[in-house]
Structures are given as C-alpha cells and as structure tokens.
Scaffold this motif. Structure first.
Motif, PDB file in Angstrom:
ATOM      1  N   UNK A   8       0.850  -1.189   0.000  1.00  0.00           N
ATOM      2  CA  UNK A   8       0.000   0.000   0.000  1.00  0.00           C
ATOM      3  C   UNK A   8       0.884   1.237   0.000  1.00  0.00           C
ATOM      4  N   UNK A   9       0.677   2.100  -1.003  1.00  0.00           N
ATOM      5  CA  UNK A   9       1.413   3.364  -1.112  1.00  0.00           C
ATOM      6  C   UNK A   9       0.549   4.464  -0.496  1.00  0.00           C
ATOM      7  N   UNK A  10       0.988   5.015   0.620  1.00  0.00           N
ATOM      8  CA  UNK A  10       0.219   6.050   1.301  1.00  0.00           C
ATOM      9  C   UNK A  10      -0.611   5.442   2.413  1.00  0.00           C
ATOM     10  N   UNK A  11      -0.411   5.912   3.650  1.00  0.00           N
ATOM     11  CA  UNK A  11      -1.097   5.318   4.808  1.00  0.00           C
ATOM     12  C   UNK A  11      -2.003   6.329   5.505  1.00  0.00           C
ATOM     13  N   UNK A  12      -2.693   7.138   4.719  1.00  0.00           N
ATOM     14  CA  UNK A  12      -3.643   8.109   5.265  1.00  0.00           C
ATOM     15  C   UNK A  12      -5.001   7.482   5.516  1.00  0.00           C
ATOM     16  N   UNK A  13      -6.031   8.329   5.567  1.00  0.00           N
ATOM     17  CA  UNK A  13      -7.369   7.887   5.991  1.00  0.00           C
ATOM     18  C   UNK A  13      -7.960   6.789   5.117  1.00  0.00           C
ATOM     19  N   UNK A  14      -7.893   6.951   3.803  1.00  0.00           N
ATOM     20  CA  UNK A  14      -8.546   5.961   2.927  1.00  0.00           C
ATOM     21  C   UNK A  14      -7.845   4.614   3.043  1.00  0.00           C
ATOM     22  N   UNK A  15      -6.528   4.628   3.218  1.00  0.00           N
ATOM     23  CA  UNK A  15      -5.773   3.384   3.385  1.00  0.00           C
ATOM     24  C   UNK A  15      -6.105   2.742   4.730  1.00  0.00           C
ATOM     25  N   UNK A  16      -6.113   3.558   5.780  1.00  0.00           N
ATOM     26  CA  UNK A  16      -6.332   3.048   7.137  1.00  0.00           C
ATOM     27  C   UNK A  16      -7.749   2.525   7.337  1.00  0.00           C
ATOM     28  N   UNK A  30      -1.969 -11.289   1.177  1.00  0.00           N
ATOM     29  CA  UNK A  30      -0.963 -11.091   2.228  1.00  0.00           C
ATOM     30  C   UNK A  30      -0.444  -9.661   2.095  1.00  0.00           C
ATOM     31  N   UNK A  31      -0.627  -8.860   3.143  1.00  0.00           N
ATOM     32  CA  UNK A  31      -0.100  -7.491   3.139  1.00  0.00           C
ATOM     33  C   UNK A  31       1.390  -7.550   3.465  1.00  0.00           C
ATOM     34  N   UNK A  32       2.233  -7.105   2.536  1.00  0.00           N
ATOM     35  CA  UNK A  32       3.682  -7.254   2.760  1.00  0.00           C
ATOM     36  C   UNK A  32       4.422  -5.951   3.015  1.00  0.00           C
ATOM     37  N   UNK A  33       3.875  -4.823   2.553  1.00  0.00           N
ATOM     38  CA  UNK A  33       4.638  -3.581   2.724  1.00  0.00           C
ATOM     39  C   UNK A  33       3.736  -2.352   2.679  1.00  0.00           C
ATOM     40  N   UNK A  34       4.176  -1.322   3.417  1.00  0.00           N
ATOM     41  CA  UNK A  34       3.473  -0.043   3.475  1.00  0.00           C
ATOM     42  C   UNK A  34       4.480   1.073   3.266  1.00  0.00           C
ATOM     43  N   UNK A  38       5.775   9.819   5.938  1.00  0.00           N
ATOM     44  CA  UNK A  38       5.759   9.828   7.401  1.00  0.00           C
ATOM     45  C   UNK A  38       5.936   8.367   7.829  1.00  0.00           C
ATOM     46  N   UNK A  39       7.184   7.978   8.041  1.00  0.00           N
ATOM     47  CA  UNK A  39       7.519   6.569   8.277  1.00  0.00           C
ATOM     48  C   UNK A  39       6.776   5.984   9.484  1.00  0.00           C
ATOM     49  N   UNK A  40       6.548   6.817  10.485  1.00  0.00           N
ATOM     50  CA  UNK A  40       5.820   6.340  11.690  1.00  0.00           C
ATOM     51  C   UNK A  40       4.443   5.823  11.322  1.00  0.00           C
ATOM     52  N   UNK A  41       3.820   6.504  10.359  1.00  0.00           N
ATOM     53  CA  UNK A  41       2.484   6.098   9.939  1.00  0.00           C
ATOM     54  C   UNK A  41       2.520   4.708   9.295  1.00  0.00           C
ATOM     55  N   UNK A  42       3.535   4.482   8.485  1.00  0.00           N
ATOM     56  CA  UNK A  42       3.695   3.156   7.857  1.00  0.00           C
ATOM     57  C   UNK A  42       3.994   2.105   8.923  1.00  0.00           C
ATOM     58  N   UNK A  68       0.693  -6.786  -6.348  1.00  0.00           N
ATOM     59  CA  UNK A  68      -0.271  -5.702  -6.571  1.00  0.00           C
ATOM     60  C   UNK A  68      -0.050  -4.574  -5.574  1.00  0.00           C
ATOM     61  N   UNK A  69      -0.498  -3.382  -5.956  1.00  0.00           N
ATOM     62  CA  UNK A  69      -0.395  -2.228  -5.054  1.00  0.00           C
ATOM     63  C   UNK A  69      -1.706  -1.450  -5.037  1.00  0.00           C
ATOM     64  N   UNK A  70      -1.934  -0.793  -3.898  1.00  0.00           N
ATOM     65  CA  UNK A  70      -2.988   0.221  -3.803  1.00  0.00           C
ATOM     66  C   UNK A  70      -2.302   1.574  -3.721  1.00  0.00           C
ATOM     67  N   UNK A  71      -2.732   2.511  -4.548  1.00  0.00           N
ATOM     68  CA  UNK A  71      -2.186   3.873  -4.518  1.00  0.00           C
ATOM     69  C   UNK A  71      -3.190   4.757  -3.789  1.00  0.00           C
TER      70      UNK A  71
END
Length: 339
Positions: A8-16, A30-34, A38-42, A68-71
């Motif tokens: 997942x690219x970007x860990x803001x509201x829509x991602x969370x 399987x979620x492998x990477x964020x 703002x690294x803390x958010x990831x 696959x990725x979510x932008x």
C-alpha cells in the motif's frame, strides 16, 4: 493457491479505513509492505497488520516481491506511482480521481496495457448496495427511459476525515489539484454514467470556493449535464454540507421516479405512475462516520485471482475524469463544454 502479495502506497485515511483492513480480511491477500513519507504512519500499519514499513514507494518496488499495489496518496502522485508500479509488473488499484489530466490517465492506461497488468480505479459508489439495486431496477426497463435526474455528494469536508485534519493535503492545490470535484464530484460523474449506461455529452458548471478559508481548491460545484441519450440533470459536489450531508440520486423516468439514498432505512424507493410504490432496504451507503466495506478491494482481488479484467477499469476512470475536467473548463470559460 498462493496469496496475492500486496503493498500500500500512502497510509492516510482511505488506506487506514478501507484499503488496508479490507485487504487484511481477504483470505487471498498477504499485506507485505506499506510506504508513507511519514515513516511512523507506515510503521503503525506494520504493528497492526505485519509486513514492512518504507518511507518511499520506490524502495518497495526495488526490494519487495509483490503482485499488486494500492495507490492511496494525494492526487498529484496517482499517475507517477501507478506508472512506476505497472512498469514493475504490478497490478494497480488507484484511488479516485485516477489522474489530474487526460494525458496522465492515458499514460497510466498505456503502462498497464504494455505490462499486461490490471489497472482499477477506486470508484466505490458503483458497489454500494443501494446503487447496485438501483442499477438492477433501471436495467429491468420497468421505469422506461430516464428523462431528468439529479445526483449529489456532499459532506462537511476532508478536515473531519483526513488523518491530518485541517492541515490535510486535500486543501493544498499543488497536491490535490482539485477539491470537492476531485473528491466527490468524480464519484458522481462515474456513477451517473454507469447507472444510466450513457456518456455525458455536454457539461456546464459553477465551481468555487465558498467557505473553506485559506485554500485555493474548490469546495462546491453545481453542474448541468446533458447525456448522449438526451437526458438532462444536475451533479452537485460539496464540502460545506455541515449538516445534512447528501449522497443521493433521483431519476425521473417515463414510468415513474426512482429515489436512491434519500431516506435512511429505505435505500431505494420506486414510485410508479400507476400508483405502485416499492421500497428496497438493501443495506447502507458507506459514509465517513459509518464505514461499511467498500467492495472495491474484494473486486480488485477477484480480478487478479480469476484473471478477469476489472469492470472499473482505467478507461472507465478516464471517462469520469473527462467530465470533471470539462466542468472546470466550463467554469473558466463561462461556456457549455462538449465532451
């Protein structure tokens, strides 16, 4: 069957609130990477869901074996991130608006085709239960031809929704490019095309910033649409519906009227000219306050697992963007814009 490895690219509201929890609940994923600047958010996402945190999407593409990725990033990053992921051979689910220009959207579509990967756009309104039911009723033909319509999407604005509140990228023109129209209007331009199985032929609009201080992006838009079939209607997008937010559509047809999302509880109401009234309680629309599964993640995953191109494709996303860009052109020129 092997699980689909997702980043997942970007860990803001829509991602969370939508993408990440919905991937986590999907047995094929399987979620492998964020990634988030703002690294803390990831890292917070890693603590909740596992995987690895990165400060940039480029590092994920260079270091992780993913499918696959979510932008889920500010609008101006949708195109470069999608193109980079497609060029790396990854399927892409990109948030709406898919792009900020026609050229960008075309480049995204081309990158997906060239690399034989799927590109899907997060137009979740098509998948909301009342909208699915409305489409089924309209396609049955019982209402006859759609003559006029209105479709509207409004809420109090992104400050209540975004993880950054009033400091959100949504209000920074260089990152958002467009405001309520890119956030809400594009959902409705996609939905009305889909619902009516028709394209917008002409658009005229008033778009402005009426109440959100300190931003150059639009907070309100009212557009007049003429469809290729001749049907005419309005499309409204608003970030200033501080009370009584709206996600409703009404279609006035030859044989009656269909009201979608106008009354809480009865999500679709059909009133026929012969006096018959039908009400369908088919499940809620998702709102910022009440999250229900968007359906988008499951549809994206199903496309990949069954090797079936997504129905909410890049081409569909581009058609929705064209309507929005036409509306901005109308506001700028004071003319009706032909699409």
């Amino acid at each position: 069957m092997n699980k689909i490895k997702v980043a997942v690219f970007g860990c803001g509201a829509i991602a969370q609130r939508r993408h990440i929890p919905e991937y986590a609940e999907n047995q094929h994923v399987e979620l492998v990477a964020f990634a988030d600047p703002n690294l803390e958010r990831a890292q917070e996402m890693v603590e909740l869901y596992g995987g690895k945190a990165y400060a940039s999407y480029e590092e994920i593409l260079a270091n992780e074996d993913i499918d696959a990725v979510s932008v889920c990033t500010p609008n101006y990053l949708h195109a470069p991130m999608t193109i980079a992921a497609a060029n790396a051979g990854k399927h892409v689910l990109v948030e709406k608006p898919m792009a900020c220009s026609i050229e960008e959207a075309e480049q995204m579509i081309e990158a997906a085709h060239k690399n034989n990967v799927y590109l899907m756009v997060g137009h979740n309104q098509r998948l909301m239960p009342p909208h699915v039911k409305a489409k089924e009723i309209l396609d049955s033909g019982k209402l006859g031809k759609v003559l006029t319509f209105r479709t509207s999407f409004g809420h109090p604005g992104p400050e209540a929704w975004s993880v950054d509140g009033a400091d959100s990228w949504f209000f920074r023109k260089e990152e958002a490019i467009m405001g309520a129209m890119g956030d809400l209007g594009v959902h409705k331009s996609d939905f009305i095309r889909y619902l009516l199985n028709d394209e917008v032929a002409d658009v005229a609009s008033f778009i402005g910033t009426l109440h959100k201080e300190g931003t150059e992006v639009d907070d309100n838009a009212t557009c007049l649409l003429r469809m290729k079939s001749g049907a005419i209607g309005t499309l409204v997008a608003s970030w200033t519906q501080y009370k009584g937010g709206d996600n409703s559509t009404i279609l006035w047809c030859e044989n009656g009227v269909m009201k979608i999302g106008t009354v809480e509880g009865n999500e679709v109401i059909v009133e026929l000219t012969d006096g018959t009234v039908e009400t369908y309680q088919v499940g809620m629309m998702s709102t910022n306050e009440k999250q229900v599964p968007s359906g988008v993640i499951d549809a994206f995953v199903e496309s990949i697992t069954t090797n079936t191109p997504p129905t909410i494709s890049g081409e569909e996303g581009l058609r929705a963007v064209k309507v929005i860009l036409g509306a901005f052109e109308s506001q700028k020129t004071g003319r009706v814009v032909q699409l």
